[in-house]
Design an enzyme around this catalytic site. Structure first.
Site, PDB file in Angstrom:
ATOM      1  N   ARG A   1     -17.604  34.025  10.860  1.00 57.42           N
ATOM      2  CA  ARG A   1     -16.434  32.641   9.954  1.00 57.42           C
ATOM      3  C   ARG A   1     -17.488  31.123   9.508  1.00 57.42           C
ATOM      4  O   ARG A   1     -17.667  30.453  10.094  1.00 57.42           O
ATOM      5  CB  ARG A   1     -15.362  32.375  11.319  1.00 57.42           C
ATOM      6  CG  ARG A   1     -14.546  33.347  11.540  1.00 57.42           C
ATOM      7  CD  ARG A   1     -13.714  34.062  10.749  1.00 57.42           C
ATOM      8  NE  ARG A   1     -12.581  35.198  11.471  1.00 57.42           N
ATOM      9  CZ  ARG A   1     -12.859  36.221  11.554  1.00 57.42           C
ATOM     10  NH1 ARG A   1     -13.463  36.802  10.459  1.00 57.42           N
ATOM     11  NH2 ARG A   1     -11.904  37.034  11.430  1.00 57.42           N
TER      12      ARG A   1
ATOM     13  N   GLU B   1     -10.245  28.802   2.351  1.00 59.72           N
ATOM     14  CA  GLU B   1     -10.951  30.355   1.426  1.00 59.72           C
ATOM     15  C   GLU B   1      -9.896  30.689   0.680  1.00 59.72           C
ATOM     16  O   GLU B   1      -8.575  30.580   1.029  1.00 59.72           O
ATOM     17  CB  GLU B   1     -10.779  31.739   2.221  1.00 59.72           C
ATOM     18  CG  GLU B   1     -12.557  31.313   2.361  1.00 59.72           C
ATOM     19  CD  GLU B   1     -12.608  32.276   3.308  1.00 59.72           C
ATOM     20  OE1 GLU B   1     -13.694  33.093   4.565  1.00 59.72           O
ATOM     21  OE2 GLU B   1     -11.939  33.661   4.178  1.00 59.72           O
TER      22      GLU B   1
ATOM     23  N   HIS C   1     -16.068  36.355   1.443  1.00 64.46           N
ATOM     24  CA  HIS C   1     -15.765  36.710   2.453  1.00 64.46           C
ATOM     25  C   HIS C   1     -15.789  38.219   2.630  1.00 64.46           C
ATOM     26  O   HIS C   1     -14.249  39.673   2.642  1.00 64.46           O
ATOM     27  CB  HIS C   1     -14.297  36.098   2.945  1.00 64.46           C
ATOM     28  CG  HIS C   1     -14.417  36.326   4.590  1.00 64.46           C
ATOM     29  ND1 HIS C   1     -13.246  35.850   5.365  1.00 64.46           N
ATOM     30  CD2 HIS C   1     -14.526  37.641   5.862  1.00 64.46           C
ATOM     31  CE1 HIS C   1     -13.170  35.960   6.878  1.00 64.46           C
ATOM     32  NE2 HIS C   1     -14.485  37.003   6.717  1.00 64.46           N
TER      33      HIS C   1
END
Length: 314
Positions: free
Chosen positions: A227, A256, A275
């Site tokens: 994370r 993000e 991600h």
């Protein structure tokens, strides 16, 4: 019993698999937050996504099956303070996460980012490289991602250390300590590789910052596949620019997409992916199978798999 599936990519075939797990249930598929909010009232179980506006309408909710392994995006006060049982997808994406972590590490150690740039410039150019075999690796978090990272480390004859709040031992790990700052600093001083594989919680937010980079060895590599927010990105950029660490690979960022103003864009020896550590061609199929299995457990009165402790955040 109504089961709300707010997972837009579900197909008719997927929904049929879910229905087969609970033949008497009313399965409702929502493809948007508005549709989910409209169907939430009266739903006993919800699978997939859980915006606060959907939860606010789910007065009958007893069980929420998150489609994610990480919980930081759903642990808002209303859910945490409720009696709802929360389960996640922990372990389903672990093998892919382990592979992504090692892909980032090996790319950095073997100089692949520089090699790709040389290729694009049509240059035959040797680049600095490092050897990972036999080194010491620190894995922060011994959940699914951490365990898969350790499995792959065994093939490189690595001495593996870990910090974890729950586990005291794990196959392939020489030593596990509690995640105190003292223990973190002690392990950082001897680690050649640091792999971040822990959840984002109040305790782990900006866990790796200026002080920690000051403890790391200058030839060490840092990789994060869990994370964003666990690493202070401005501190990381400073560490890369000043040579406090040899390189870093992030699959996750605190914001993000990574903002254009981030100093990481211009940081040396930095590699980033968008991600996707937990993704693979098998992800969707595995999610549907896991939820169908857990739903079958729910309607049969059996214990659910992957029940989370919302107070702890995992």
């Amino acid at each position: 019993m109504r089961v709300l599936v707010y997972y837009p990519s579900m197909t008719e075939s997927d929904l049929a698999q879910v229905q087969a797990a609970a033949p008497d249930a009313d399965i409702v598929h929502a493809k948007s937050a508005d549709e989910a909010a409209a169907a939430a009232d009266g739903s006993e179980a919800i699978m997939g996504l859980m915006p606060e506006e959907v939860f606010a309408q789910a007065g009958s909710l007893k069980w929420f099956q998150s489609a994610s392994a990480g919980l930081d995006n759903v642990l808002f006060p209303g859910l945490v303070e409720s009696d709802v049982t929360l389960t996640n997808m922990a372990g389903l994406y672990a093998a892919a996460g382990g592979e992504q972590a090692w892909a980032l590490l090996l790319a950095l150690a073997r100089g692949l980012p520089d090699a790709v740039r040389s290729h694009g410039a049509r240059k035959w150019q040797k680049v600095p490289i490092a050897e990972i075999t036999g080194r010491t690796m620190l894995v922060l978090g011994m959940g699914g991602f951490g365990q898969e990272i350790v499995k792959r480390g065994a093939g490189y004859d690595m001495n593996i250390l870990s910090l974890d709040p729950e586990r005291t031992e794990a196959p392939g790990v020489a030593e596990i300590r509690k995640p105190t700052k003292e223990n973190l600093h002690g392990f950082l001083q001897v680690a050649d590789v640091v792999m971040v594989a822990c959840p984002l919680t109040r305790e782990t937010y900006h866990w790796i910052a200026d002080e920690e980079f000051g403890r790391m060895q200058s030839h060490a590599y840092l990789v994060n596949v869990s994370r964003g927010g666990i690493i202070d990105e401005e501190a990381l950029a400073r560490a890369l620019h000043t040579g406090l660490v040899a390189g870093a690979g992030l699959d996750v960022q605190e914001v993000e997409p990574l903002p254009q103003s981030s100093p990481l864009w211009d940081a040396p020896n930095f590699l980033m992916t968008a991600h996707q550590a937990g993704f693979s061609a098998d992800r969707h199929r595995n999610v549907v199978r896991f939820f169908a299995s857990n739903l079958q457990r729910y309607v049969s009165g059996e214990p659910l798999a992957n029940v989370c402790d919302m107070a702890k955040g995992y």
